[in-house]
Design a protein around this motif. Structure first.
Motif, short mmCIF file in Angstrom:
data_model
loop_
_atom_site.label_atom_id
_atom_site.label_comp_id
_atom_site.label_asym_id
_atom_site.label_seq_id
_atom_site.Cartn_x
_atom_site.Cartn_y
_atom_site.Cartn_z
N TYR A 141 2.40 8.77 -6.53
CA TYR A 141 2.61 10.21 -6.31
C TYR A 141 3.85 10.68 -7.07
O TYR A 141 3.85 11.76 -7.68
CB TYR A 141 2.77 10.52 -4.81
CG TYR A 141 3.04 11.99 -4.57
CD1 TYR A 141 1.99 12.91 -4.56
CD2 TYR A 141 4.34 12.47 -4.42
CE1 TYR A 141 2.24 14.27 -4.39
CE2 TYR A 141 4.60 13.81 -4.25
CZ TYR A 141 3.54 14.71 -4.23
OH TYR A 141 3.78 16.05 -4.08
N VAL A 195 -2.62 9.91 -7.10
CA VAL A 195 -2.84 8.98 -5.98
C VAL A 195 -4.34 8.69 -5.85
O VAL A 195 -4.73 7.54 -5.64
CB VAL A 195 -2.28 9.57 -4.65
CG1 VAL A 195 -2.47 8.58 -3.50
CG2 VAL A 195 -0.81 9.92 -4.80
N TYR A 198 -6.37 7.63 5.11
CA TYR A 198 -4.93 7.89 4.87
C TYR A 198 -4.73 8.71 3.59
O TYR A 198 -4.06 9.75 3.61
CB TYR A 198 -4.21 6.53 4.81
CG TYR A 198 -2.86 6.52 4.14
CD1 TYR A 198 -1.88 7.47 4.44
CD2 TYR A 198 -2.53 5.51 3.24
CE1 TYR A 198 -0.63 7.43 3.83
CE2 TYR A 198 -1.29 5.45 2.63
CZ TYR A 198 -0.34 6.42 2.93
OH TYR A 198 0.89 6.37 2.32
N PHE A 249 12.80 7.27 -1.87
CA PHE A 249 12.06 8.33 -2.57
C PHE A 249 12.65 9.73 -2.34
O PHE A 249 12.77 10.50 -3.28
CB PHE A 249 10.58 8.29 -2.19
CG PHE A 249 9.85 7.17 -2.86
CD1 PHE A 249 9.33 7.31 -4.14
CD2 PHE A 249 9.70 5.94 -2.24
CE1 PHE A 249 8.67 6.27 -4.78
CE2 PHE A 249 9.04 4.89 -2.86
CZ PHE A 249 8.52 5.06 -4.14
N VAL A 307 1.22 4.11 -2.97
CA VAL A 307 0.93 5.54 -2.78
C VAL A 307 2.15 6.39 -3.16
O VAL A 307 2.04 7.35 -3.93
CB VAL A 307 0.48 5.81 -1.32
CG1 VAL A 307 0.42 7.29 -1.04
CG2 VAL A 307 -0.88 5.16 -1.06
N PHE A 308 3.32 6.01 -2.64
CA PHE A 308 4.53 6.79 -2.95
C PHE A 308 4.87 6.70 -4.45
O PHE A 308 5.26 7.68 -5.07
CB PHE A 308 5.72 6.29 -2.11
CG PHE A 308 5.79 6.94 -0.76
CD1 PHE A 308 4.93 6.54 0.26
CD2 PHE A 308 6.69 7.94 -0.49
CE1 PHE A 308 4.97 7.14 1.51
CE2 PHE A 308 6.75 8.56 0.76
CZ PHE A 308 5.88 8.15 1.76
N GLY A 309 4.72 5.49 -5.00
CA GLY A 309 5.05 5.29 -6.42
C GLY A 309 4.15 6.10 -7.32
O GLY A 309 4.62 6.77 -8.25
N PHE A 353 3.01 13.55 4.31
CA PHE A 353 3.09 12.22 3.68
C PHE A 353 3.75 11.19 4.59
O PHE A 353 3.26 10.07 4.75
CB PHE A 353 3.87 12.34 2.37
CG PHE A 353 3.12 11.80 1.20
CD1 PHE A 353 1.89 12.34 0.84
CD2 PHE A 353 3.63 10.77 0.44
CE1 PHE A 353 1.19 11.85 -0.25
CE2 PHE A 353 2.94 10.27 -0.65
CZ PHE A 353 1.72 10.81 -0.99
N ILE A 359 11.76 3.61 2.68
CA ILE A 359 10.97 4.43 1.75
C ILE A 359 11.55 5.85 1.66
O ILE A 359 11.67 6.41 0.57
CB ILE A 359 9.48 4.48 2.22
CG1 ILE A 359 8.82 3.12 2.00
CG2 ILE A 359 8.69 5.58 1.53
CD1 ILE A 359 8.46 2.79 0.57
N LEU A 371 0.83 -1.22 0.00
CA LEU A 371 0.00 0.00 0.00
C LEU A 371 0.86 1.26 0.00
O LEU A 371 0.66 2.17 -0.82
CB LEU A 371 -0.93 0.00 1.22
CG LEU A 371 -1.67 1.31 1.47
CD1 LEU A 371 -2.76 1.52 0.41
CD2 LEU A 371 -2.30 1.35 2.86
N ILE A 372 1.83 1.31 0.91
CA ILE A 372 2.68 2.50 1.01
C ILE A 372 3.49 2.69 -0.28
O ILE A 372 3.59 3.80 -0.81
CB ILE A 372 3.64 2.39 2.24
CG1 ILE A 372 2.84 2.20 3.53
CG2 ILE A 372 4.58 3.60 2.33
CD1 ILE A 372 1.94 3.32 3.95
N LEU A 373 4.03 1.59 -0.81
CA LEU A 373 4.79 1.68 -2.08
C LEU A 373 3.90 2.18 -3.21
O LEU A 373 4.33 2.98 -4.05
CB LEU A 373 5.34 0.31 -2.44
CG LEU A 373 6.77 0.01 -2.04
CD1 LEU A 373 7.12 -1.43 -2.37
CD2 LEU A 373 7.76 0.94 -2.73
N MET A 424 7.85 15.23 -1.24
CA MET A 424 6.54 14.76 -0.76
C MET A 424 5.79 15.90 -0.08
O MET A 424 6.42 16.77 0.53
CB MET A 424 6.73 13.61 0.23
CG MET A 424 7.37 12.39 -0.38
SD MET A 424 6.33 11.69 -1.67
CE MET A 424 7.44 10.46 -2.35
#
Lengths: 504, 157
Positions: free
Chosen positions: A402, A411, B89, B143, A398-400, B99, B139, A394-396, B151
């Motif tokens: 974005y 997103v 979220y 990123f 969202v970050f990916g 973020f 992460i 999930l986090i990957l 972010m």
């Protein structure tokens, strides 16, 4: 033999490190149940933005190859196929593991994957330029029908319901029309600010493939997945090598069937593995042994699902028609780097195309080497608890999504498509034709409009789009793929429905 | 038994109704909006989509097609907290809290909700916090440090 000139580029330090990283990472991702090759490649795309096109494609290609092979680890040790392509591997692989032959099964699966994979990439090398030359003769009407064929083939073959598969494809094509139209610059179907620029393909790919898998993992609730832990006893690699080459018949059958099935758009690794397994059983002198922990079953299934990888890229590189969902994601990776595959790819970007293909060949060899030695480590990865995996994906995602355009709109689109697709999938709709519709939609639309302009000035639309040998062949293939799908599903489905009716 | 069958049929009907409604709206827009040239291709596709949607809807109404597993009450109950958390979220916390703060909280909460380890277990909490922090550190390294993606910052990081 032009490809030989581009081998050097694969061994440049950054490119080779990416190939190594993609292979090892792909093996680990593939060994992790719940992470499919398509999803793994989709999640990796944002990491390629800062790389050159060649480097980015090397990473994605290595991950594609290694995740398909890595899926055998969990299939053999846990009876949970890492990807649909490994379903057939689990049939005999898990039985071998139960007998204490887990290491032997793993070694044979990686060796067979390597042989199948190398043959598959060789086919890619020799078939692609020939087909690309032939495709140079294609005009707008042919490319329009080709795009429609891509969607209908996947829509009718990769789903449980032909109608819902085709509907998913049409939905995908419609989604591709959201945003500005290329000819008049008018806004279409923009219901929300996040859709102003249209649907970003990478965000869509991440959403459609990653979010449904996250939600599927959550359906288990707080009940842990029951895993039977199987001890992996060491086994001599040379012994497995000798044994695998004594199984030449299943190896050959797996490689041949995998390669042929790979060339057919939409059929994929799952069918390649199952067909090769079935054929190998039919041709075997000991068919009764299949399913009881027979190495021939593992060899046939694994050689087939990796032999499929190379040929599945032939329609992508020559005609811009992705042959599988993972190839569709790779197409997204190409487009994001400004490279449009098709007949001109080998003329305009020979360095990118050949280095990518060569890297897949080297990647197969690395995959075998690392697969043989990291299999027992990958087995540990296969036991990662699902709550950790779901949270991480999930986090990957969202970050990916974005990071594609640094936009929250992407997103939102990613999440909306992902959640929507999950619920639709539970009712027989499918993500693969939707993705292909989304990718092939612009190709179909641009060629339709271009063809319409030519037709209006010459012979008229009906004549332009519906006559000529090639048009008729392509239309015939569209009709045949849909008709075959109806024919092959209606009988058994009707029987199943009747049985269900009796049971309720 | 027949009640369950009706419930199942209604459940399989719902997605078909939604898709048909969407296809109808798209078709209506395609035929009514200007400039007409921009809607030429969508018109072609929307008609095809509407025909397929109606066909699929008719099969669902007649109970011919029940493809897919559907959504059982147990599955929906298991999913509900996760889906709610994901929506909060993405649609609220990511921009409001920032973020990284929101993502760390989302990772920890999702992990906690679905972790079979008892909620009162101190070891369980230590494990969850360490894994969440380690993952978010990776992460951040990937990123922000490696890919240099800016972010959104909210109240916190």
């Amino acid at each position: 033999m032009e490809f030989v000139n581009y081998f050097g580029a694969v061994f440049e330090p950054v490119a080779f490190m990416l190939l190594l990283g993609g292979t090892i990472g792909g093996l680990i991702l593939g060994a992790t149940p719940g992470l499919s090759p398509t999803m793994a490649v989709a999640l990796l795309i944002p990491f390629t933005f800062h790389l050159t096109p060649v480097q980015g494609l090397i990473l994605l290609g290595a991950a594609y190859t290694a995740t398909v092979a890595g899926g055998a680890v969990s299939a053999i040790l846990l009876k949970i196929p890492g990807a649909p392509a490994n379903i057939a591997t689990a049939l005999d692989g898990f039985e071998m593991a139960k007998k204490g032959e887990g290491a032997r099964a793993l070694q044979m699966s990686f060796l067979a994957s390597g042989v199948g994979g190398i043959v598959g990439v060789m086919l890619l090398i020799f078939l692609t330029p020939v087909l690309a030359q032939w495709a140079l003769a294609f005009g707008p009407s042919h490319l329009f029908w080709l795009a429609i064929l891509g969607v209908t083939v996947i829509g009718s073959l990769d789903t449980k319901s032909t109608i819902k598969g085709l509907l998913s494809g049409a939905l995908g094509i419609w989604l591709s029309t959201i945003g500005y139209d290329d000819i008049q610059g008018a806004q279409r179907f923009v219901f929300h600010d996040a859709l102003t620029g249209g649907i970003n393909i990478i965000a869509a790919l991440i959403g459609l493939f990653a979010i449904p898998q996250v939600l599927e993992m959550l359906t288990q609730g707080r009940t842990p997945r029951k895993i039977s832990v199987i001890e992996v006893r060491p086994n001599k690699v040379l012994h497995s090598v000798r044994e695998m080459f004594s199984n030449l018949k299943p190896l050959g059958l797996g490689t041949v069937f995998g390669s042929i099935i790979g060339l057919i758009p939409g059929v994929g690794g799952q069918i390649a593995g199952l067909v090769a397994y079935d054929q190998s059983k039919k041709w075997s002198s000991r068919p009764e042994k299949y399913g009881t922990g027979h190495p021939e079953g593992v060899v046939a299934a694994e050689s087939a699902n990796n032999a499929m990888v190379g040929p599945s890229l032939v329609p992508l590189l020559t005609l811009a028609i992705p042959g599988s969902p993972t190839a569709a994601v790779l197409l997204g990776g190409l487009l994001i780097h400004g490279i449009f595959p098709g007949p001109m790819l080998f003329t305009n970007y020979p360095d990118v195309a050949w280095t990518f293909i060569n890297s897949m060949l080297i990647g197969q060899i690395l995959m075998v080497l690392f697969g043989l030695y990291v299999a027992s480590l990958a087995a540990r990865v296969a036991r990662i608890p699902t709550p950790i995996l779901a949270s991480a994906v999930l986090i990957l995602a969202v970050f990916g999504s974005y990071s594609v355009q640094q936009s929250m709109g992407d997103v939102y689109v990613m999440l909306a498509l992902g959640v929507g697709m999950y619920f639709l999938e539970r009712f027989g709709f499918s993500a693969a034709p939707l993705v292909l519709g989304l990718i092939l939609g612009p190709i179909a639309e641009n060629n339709f409009l271009q063809g319409s302009m030519i037709a209006d000035a010459t012979v008229g639309r009906t004549h332009y789009f519906l006559s000529g040998t090639l048009n008729l062949v392509l239309i015939g293939l569209v009709i045949a793929s849909v008709a075959f799908s109806f024919w092959s599903t209606m009988g058994p489905r009707a029987r199943r429905a009747r049985t269900a009716e009796v049971q309720t | 038994m027949s009640q369950m069958s009706t419930a199942k049929r209604l459940q399989h009907l719902a997605p078909n109704v939604i898709v048909t409604a969407l296809a109808a709206i798209v078709t209506w827009i395609s035929f009514t909006q200007e400039p007409a040239g921009a809607y030429l291709f969508p018109r072609l596709i929307s008609v095809f989509m509407l025909v397929l949607a109606l066909w699929s809807l008719a099969r669902a109404v007649l109970g011919i097609s029940r493809v897919g597993t559907g959504l059982s009450a147990e599955t929906a109950l298991n999913l509900a907290p996760g889906v709610a958390l994901i929506l909060i979220y993405v649609f609220w916390a990511a921009k409001t809290l920032g973020f990284y703060t929101a993502s760390t909280a989302a990772f920890l909460l999702l992990f906690t909700i679905y972790d079979p380890t008892p909620i009162t277990s101190v070891r369980g909490w230590i494990k969850r916090i360490v894994i969440s922090a380690a993952f978010m550190a990776v992460i951040y390294a990937l990123f922000t440090l490696l890919l240099k993606v800016q972010m959104p910052r909210g109240l916190y990081l």
